[in-house]
Design a protein around this motif. Structure first.
Motif, short mmCIF file in Angstrom:
data_model
loop_
_atom_site.label_atom_id
_atom_site.label_comp_id
_atom_site.label_asym_id
_atom_site.label_seq_id
_atom_site.Cartn_x
_atom_site.Cartn_y
_atom_site.Cartn_z
N GLY A 128 56.99 31.63 43.54
CA GLY A 128 56.05 30.62 43.02
C GLY A 128 54.93 31.24 42.21
O GLY A 128 53.89 30.62 41.99
N LEU A 129 55.12 32.49 41.77
CA LEU A 129 54.07 33.14 40.99
C LEU A 129 54.01 32.57 39.57
O LEU A 129 55.00 32.05 39.05
N THR A 130 52.85 32.70 38.97
CA THR A 130 52.62 32.29 37.59
C THR A 130 52.08 33.53 36.88
O THR A 130 51.77 34.53 37.54
N PHE A 131 51.89 33.47 35.56
CA PHE A 131 51.30 34.64 34.89
C PHE A 131 49.86 34.88 35.33
O PHE A 131 49.49 36.02 35.62
N PRO A 132 49.04 33.82 35.41
CA PRO A 132 47.72 34.06 36.00
C PRO A 132 47.84 34.68 37.39
O PRO A 132 47.05 35.55 37.75
N GLY A 133 48.84 34.26 38.15
CA GLY A 133 49.03 34.78 39.51
C GLY A 133 49.33 36.27 39.53
O GLY A 133 48.79 37.02 40.35
N LEU A 134 50.18 36.72 38.61
CA LEU A 134 50.51 38.15 38.55
C LEU A 134 49.28 38.98 38.20
O LEU A 134 49.00 40.01 38.82
N TYR A 135 48.53 38.52 37.18
CA TYR A 135 47.31 39.25 36.81
C TYR A 135 46.24 39.13 37.90
O TYR A 135 45.43 40.04 38.07
N ALA A 136 46.25 38.01 38.63
CA ALA A 136 45.31 37.85 39.74
C ALA A 136 45.59 38.89 40.82
O ALA A 136 44.67 39.44 41.44
N MET A 137 46.88 39.19 41.04
CA MET A 137 47.23 40.22 42.03
C MET A 137 46.72 41.59 41.57
O MET A 137 46.24 42.38 42.38
N LEU A 138 46.84 41.86 40.27
CA LEU A 138 46.30 43.13 39.74
C LEU A 138 44.78 43.16 39.87
O LEU A 138 44.19 44.18 40.22
N ALA A 139 44.15 42.02 39.59
CA ALA A 139 42.69 41.93 39.66
C ALA A 139 42.21 42.14 41.09
O ALA A 139 41.27 42.91 41.34
N ASN A 140 42.86 41.48 42.03
CA ASN A 140 42.47 41.58 43.44
C ASN A 140 42.56 43.03 43.91
O ASN A 140 41.66 43.55 44.59
N PHE A 141 43.65 43.69 43.51
CA PHE A 141 43.87 45.10 43.88
C PHE A 141 42.76 45.98 43.30
O PHE A 141 42.17 46.81 43.98
N TYR A 142 42.46 45.75 42.01
CA TYR A 142 41.46 46.57 41.30
C TYR A 142 40.07 46.37 41.91
O TYR A 142 39.34 47.34 42.16
N LEU A 143 39.70 45.11 42.12
CA LEU A 143 38.36 44.82 42.66
C LEU A 143 38.17 45.46 44.02
O LEU A 143 37.12 46.01 44.32
N GLN A 144 39.20 45.40 44.85
CA GLN A 144 39.08 45.98 46.19
C GLN A 144 39.05 47.51 46.13
O GLN A 144 38.22 48.15 46.76
N LYS A 145 39.93 48.10 45.31
CA LYS A 145 40.04 49.56 45.25
C LYS A 145 38.75 50.20 44.73
O LYS A 145 38.31 51.24 45.23
N TYR A 146 38.13 49.59 43.71
CA TYR A 146 36.95 50.21 43.10
C TYR A 146 35.64 49.51 43.47
O TYR A 146 34.60 49.77 42.86
#
Lengths: 100, 384
Positions: free
Chosen positions: B137-155
């Protein structure tokens, strides 16, 4: 129309990753969904690293808001994924639920 | 050496009065008219970039339709690499000229997206993701949201850090008459806009747009002699990677961008710090942050902090200005046209035709076009 042949081919893959434990690597919550998933929105989707190392996508079910975090421990389960018209077969697939 | 010697773009936006063919026709004839000293019979081939014509509009075999619109019988090819279709078409057109098959080629990109409901377009776009991602059920915003969530948490950044990208690109969009959105926004506006895929909000995201753009490529000295506004293609490199985020090694960078950039800088014999103006693939705010790092402009993990000073905004102190067109965010994202418009914007900047948004003394420009969530990346370096 949902193709029964496509679903049949995919079911063989799904069987291998059921009942497996893992950890959420990253997640999102979809609020603007595509046509086939609109009825389910909003719903969280997680990317999970299973204990055997492979990474799998799936929706998160049976969750509380506080569960939405990187590092959450989850287990894979078989759930309904989507439905088409009344004549279509129902698509089942992998989802994840938190380990209590 | 192949040169870019002309550019035309239609208005980008929700163009209800214009069909797919209208947009294609306007871009083609607009380009020929703007270059003036060139006749359509001097065009040897057309490379046409489009993603969704077959999915949304039941519109395929477009090369033959373009032949009819322009009244020519030359080779015309359609190129599809999701949102990187434009960059890929440009790359192939350059190679086609270098191979000796042609001297003068048009790269044309077009997309008609707003005739459909958001969920129809969302479903069509996700055809560029893996089957597994689609079934979750992913969307393109969803895929980039997963990248964003990972980045925000990591840094250890907040959503606010991403918002500055949208503020900057809307400011640039306000200076571009062809942009989809010309309204300036604030960080508060971004943070108060509704989520579409947590942690990304409406104002972190590029819109669904209609539009077409075309550039003229030539190595013909007889044509080049007649034209004053021309720039050289110093490098155009393409790289690919696993379509699924689940098969990627890192989630805080786009490997295809890193590979294409490394090759492009090597071919052009330039370093990132020598680039004055860049059009980066900011389909979502996080994408521009990752691109700044993966292209070598910023250190990995520092993007969230660096953007707070808006160094890449026109009029600020930085040596590099990014997304003067408004980027995908404010200029709009008619998928097939985007990669062509990026090159066109660099052409305008390097030939001093960018009007209100002109970057002073711009000698080298870079365009960065991404397909899907990083399955394809094209990096083009241009110079005068």
């Amino acid at each position: 129309m949902i193709s029964p042949v496509k679903i049949w081919r995919r079911q063989k893959e799904i069987r291998r990753i059921l009942g497996k434990k893992g950890q959420v690597i990253t997640w999102t919550k979809i609020l603007a969904a595509g046509a086939e998933f609109k009825i389910q929105a909003p719903y969280p989707v997680v990317l999970v690293q299973l204990d055997d190392g492979q990474k799998v996508f799936g929706q998160l079910v049976d969750y509380h808001q506080k569960d939405l975090k990187i590092g959450l421990k989850v287990i894979s389960t078989l759930r309904k994924v989507r439905t088409g018209t009344r004549e279509d077969i129902i698509v089942y697939g992998v989802k994840f639920k938190p380990i209590k | 050496m192949v040169s870019v010697a002309g550019y035309y773009t239609t208005q980008f936006g929700e163009l209800w009065e214009k069909s797919f063919s209208d947009l294609v026709k306007e871009a083609l004839f607009g380009l020929l008219k703007s270059v003036q000293k060139i006749d359509k019979n001097e065009i040897d081939a057309i490379f046409f970039s489009n993603m969704l014509g077959g999915v949304l509009e039941n519109n395929l075999h477009t090369p033959s339709k373009i032949s009819e619109l322009l009244g020519v019988n030359i080779p015309i090819f359609r190129i599809e690499a999701a949102c990187a279709s434009g960059g890929a078409a440009f790359h192939l057109a350059k190679k086609y000229i270098e191979s000796g098959s042609a001297k003068t080629v048009i790269v044309l990109g077009a997309e008609k997206m707003t005739d459909y409901s958001p969920e129809e377009t969302t479903s069509a776009l996700i055809s560029a993701a893996s089957g597994e991602e689609q079934e979750a059920g992913l969307t393109f915003p969803g895929l980039y949201a997963m990248l964003a969530n990972f980045y925000l948490q990591k840094y250890h950044y907040k959503e606010e850090n991403l918002a500055y990208i949208a503020v900057k690109n809307h400011f640039h969009g306000s200076l571009n008459k062809k942009a989809h959105f010309r309204k300036r926004i604030t960080v508060k506006n971004v943070l108060e806009s509704p989520y579409i895929a947590f942690p990304l909000k409406v104002l972190d995201s590029s819109p669904i747009s209609d539009g077409a753009a075309a550039v003229l490529l030539t190595s013909d000295n007889n044509i080049l002699k007649k034209l004053t506004n021309k720039i050289e293609i110093l490098a155009s490199e393409v790289a690919t990677d696993s379509i699924s985020l689940a098969r990627r090694k890192d989630l805080d960078s786009i490997l295809a961008t890193k590979i294409a950039a490394e090759k492009a800088f090597k071919t052009a014999a330039l370093a990132p710090k020598e680039i004055n103006v860049a059009e980066l693939h900011d389909c979502f705010s996080i994408a521009e942050i990752l691109a700044m790092e993966d292209l070598g402009f910023w250190e990995k993990g520092t993007g969230g902090k660096n953007i707070l000073e808006l160094p890449t905004m026109l009029g600020n102190s930085g040596d590099l200005v990014v997304n003067t067109s408004g980027g995908l965010k404010a200029s709009g994202h008619p998928v097939g046209a985007t990669g062509v418009k990026q090159i066109g914007e660099i052409y305008l900047q390097l030939t001093n035709q960018a009007e209100e948004r002109q970057v002073k003394k711009a000698h080298y420009g870079l365009a960065h076009n991404v397909g899907g969530s990083g399955g394809t990346a094209v990096v083009t370096i241009l110079g005068i």
